[in-house]
Design an enzyme around this catalytic site. Structure first.
Site, mmCIF file in Angstrom:
data_model
loop_
_atom_site.group_PDB
_atom_site.id
_atom_site.type_symbol
_atom_site.label_atom_id
_atom_site.label_comp_id
_atom_site.label_asym_id
_atom_site.label_seq_id
_atom_site.Cartn_x
_atom_site.Cartn_y
_atom_site.Cartn_z
ATOM 1 N N ASP A 126 45.544 38.135 47.185
ATOM 2 C CA ASP A 126 44.939 39.384 46.740
ATOM 3 C C ASP A 126 43.470 39.434 47.179
ATOM 4 O O ASP A 126 42.776 38.418 47.163
ATOM 5 C CB ASP A 126 45.041 39.448 45.208
ATOM 6 C CG ASP A 126 44.878 40.854 44.676
ATOM 7 O OD1 ASP A 126 45.497 41.772 45.235
ATOM 8 O OD2 ASP A 126 44.139 41.038 43.687
ATOM 9 N N GLU A 172 46.319 40.738 51.742
ATOM 10 C CA GLU A 172 46.175 42.042 51.073
ATOM 11 C C GLU A 172 44.875 42.637 51.608
ATOM 12 O O GLU A 172 43.790 42.331 51.140
ATOM 13 C CB GLU A 172 46.142 41.851 49.551
ATOM 14 C CG GLU A 172 46.151 43.172 48.774
ATOM 15 C CD GLU A 172 44.760 43.741 48.551
ATOM 16 O OE1 GLU A 172 44.399 44.722 49.265
ATOM 17 O OE2 GLU A 172 44.040 43.224 47.698
ATOM 18 N N ASP A 191 49.774 48.217 41.690
ATOM 19 C CA ASP A 191 48.607 49.004 41.272
ATOM 20 C C ASP A 191 48.800 50.507 41.476
ATOM 21 O O ASP A 191 47.991 51.301 40.996
ATOM 22 C CB ASP A 191 47.358 48.562 42.045
ATOM 23 C CG ASP A 191 46.734 47.300 41.469
ATOM 24 O OD1 ASP A 191 46.963 47.016 40.281
ATOM 25 O OD2 ASP A 191 46.014 46.609 42.205
#
Length: 500
Positions: free
Chosen positions: A293, A340, A395
């Protein structure tokens, strides 16, 4: 890293169906793997698996190495007579984390008592061997959790000074006084890793690879920050002096202040990046690939003074990403990482990603808000196809929820674009499948879709609202909700787009 042309599904284990309030690593997880196999899928993507605390976010964990005890399936322990299970009336379709906390921890403690009374010599030996083998992280984690319990759940930097500073005498006394609690927390980790290992072996037998998720930063209230304050920018009290986040942008006037302590990269580099090597080694025991991430934070990260309530006052600080990934390459050979790469992405970030051949991400919900140059539109994907295409991530809203709030311009542009690819839809409920079809048709080597989009669910099934402190991470599948018809439709789409 080369990926096969394939597809997978995104489903966090907490979202699996079943009794006792939360998805677990048991028969429902195995059923999901078999569904995925029948549907022609070859990848299962999950969110971070660490133990969660306040807010229930998988991205704010008490440990960078431990597993989440909520995911332990207690039914095999009940069959051994270690624990009696009674469902206190958990809701269907949602995780009630308050009720889960009040039920699962006492049940795990009962299982530990039952284990101590009734376990076979072989089981006791296996548990002892696990504690010895994993001691390099497990000792700190188990003591951290035991101390946390003894101090009413307070964060470590509000414990008495000798414990905060890890003075030898204080640690020795705590280990002695809390030996049972320490052993209990080690026991939960033994159960977690044993059950996950069995599930991973089953996935491998079915030809399914698991994509894990690793937050770049660790939580302030975590075993690693307590055990290794020298790795982080902390003051004498153990509180961060600077914290992580992202700068203001079109979506947020004040940016995002995440609050994680920032690394002292100079110290990590002097130690040969051993923390990151061990972290990745542990992740690769659990997963076949790891999505990291906020990848851009390896090139430069947004540093916010801890005294600032928003992210406005921050500044960009360079990180030694190239040196880190060179070290990872030396240790692991091929770097088994998905980047990401969403958000503020500069040419330098792209160069770091491409230098090590890391696949990036494309999100179709981001594709239709401007013209044909939008990098999330499939005709703009790189010809090598080294990207993973998603309808949305954890998200994002579900695709149906997103479509219902899209502008008329976005809706019209999307319909035209889909038609150019030979994809049409009549009802809004067909939009998730239309976008999944678009991703499957694209050159992206891998397409991964949230299960909520397979079911064409609306915003009620959204996993996370970024910036909202509570009420997230709760959605669950209902028993039987994923049907053989869904699987057959996915398989037909995969076959037509050469992804089987």
């Amino acid at each position: 890293m080369e990926l096969p042309r394939a597809f997978g599904l995104l489903l966090h284990p907490t979202s699996l169906p079943g009794p006792y309030g939360v998805g677990v690593l048991g028969r429902e997880a195995r059923d999901f793997l078999r569904f995925l196999k029948e549907a022609g899928g070859r990848y299962w993507q999950v969110l971070p698996l660490g133990p969660t605390g306040y807010g229930d976010s998988p991205y704010q964990s008490f440990s960078a190495f431990a597993g989440n005890p909520y995911l332990i399936d207690l039914r095999p322990l009940a069959e051994r007579g270690y624990v009696r299970l009674e469902d206190p009336g958990f809701p269907q379709g949602r995780v009630d984390y308050g009720l889960l906390y009040a039920w699962k921890w006492p049940a795990l403690k009962e299982a530990f008592r039952g284990f101590k009374e009734k376990a076979s010599p072989e089981e006791r030996e296996a548990f002892a061997a696990f504690r010895e083998r994993e001691a390099w992280w497990l000792e700190d984690y188990a003591l951290f959790m035991a101390l946390k319990g003894a101090h009413g759940g307070l964060p470590w930097n509000r414990w008495p000074l000798p414990l905060r500073k890890r003075e030898e005498k204080a640690l020795r006394e705590a280990k002695s006084a809390l030996a049972e609690e320490v052993a209990f927390h080690a026991f939960t980790q033994w159960l977690f890793f044993r059950q996950w290992g069995a599930l991973k072996a089953e996935a491998e037998a079915l030809g399914i690879r698991i994509i894990g998720d690793m937050p770049i930063f660790v939580a302030e209230d975590s075993a690693e920050v307590w055990a290794h304050p020298e790795w982080f920018h902390l003051d004498e009290e153990g509180r961060p002096t600077v914290v992580a986040g992202v700068p203001p942008d079109y979506f947020s006037e004040t940016g995002q202040r995440w609050g994680n302590p920032l690394y002292r990269w100079d110290v990590l580099e002097r130690e040969g990046f051993s923390f990151w090597i061990r972290r990745l080694e542990k992740a690769l025991e659990l997963f076949h690939l790891v999505r990291i991430d906020h990848f851009r934070g390896f090139e430069a990260y947004w540093e916010i003074p801890a005294s600032c309530p928003t992210a406005v006052e921050g500044r960009w600080v360079k990180a030694p990403g190239e040196k880190l990934f060179q070290k990872i390459q030396e240790v692991f050979g091929e770097v088994p990482v998905l980047a990401e790469d969403l958000g503020v992405i500069t040419p330098e970030v792209e160069a770091l990603r491409d230098r090590f051949g890391l696949p990036g991400m494309k999100v179709l919900q981001f594709a239709f808000d401007d013209g044909m140059e939008n990098p999330f539109l499939p005709h703009n994907y790189p010809a090598h196809g080294r990207v993973v295409v998603y309808t949305g991530t954890h998200d994002n809203d579900t695709t149906l929820g997103w479509y219902r709030t899209a502008t008329p311009h976005e809706k019209a542009f999307m319909a035209r674009y889909l038609a150019d690819w030979g994809i049409t839809f009549r009802e809004e409920e067909e939009v998730p499948w239309a976008l999944m079809h678009l991703g499957m048709k694209s050159v992206a080597r891998l397409a991964v879709y949230p299960v909520q989009d397979v079911l064409a669910l609306g915003s009620e099934a959204r996993m996370n609202y970024p910036g909202r402190p509570s009420g997230n991470w709760a959605w669950r599948l209902l028993p039987g909700e994923l049907s053989p018809e869904h699987g057959a439709r996915l398989r037909a789409m995969a076959e037509a787009t050469e992804r089987l």
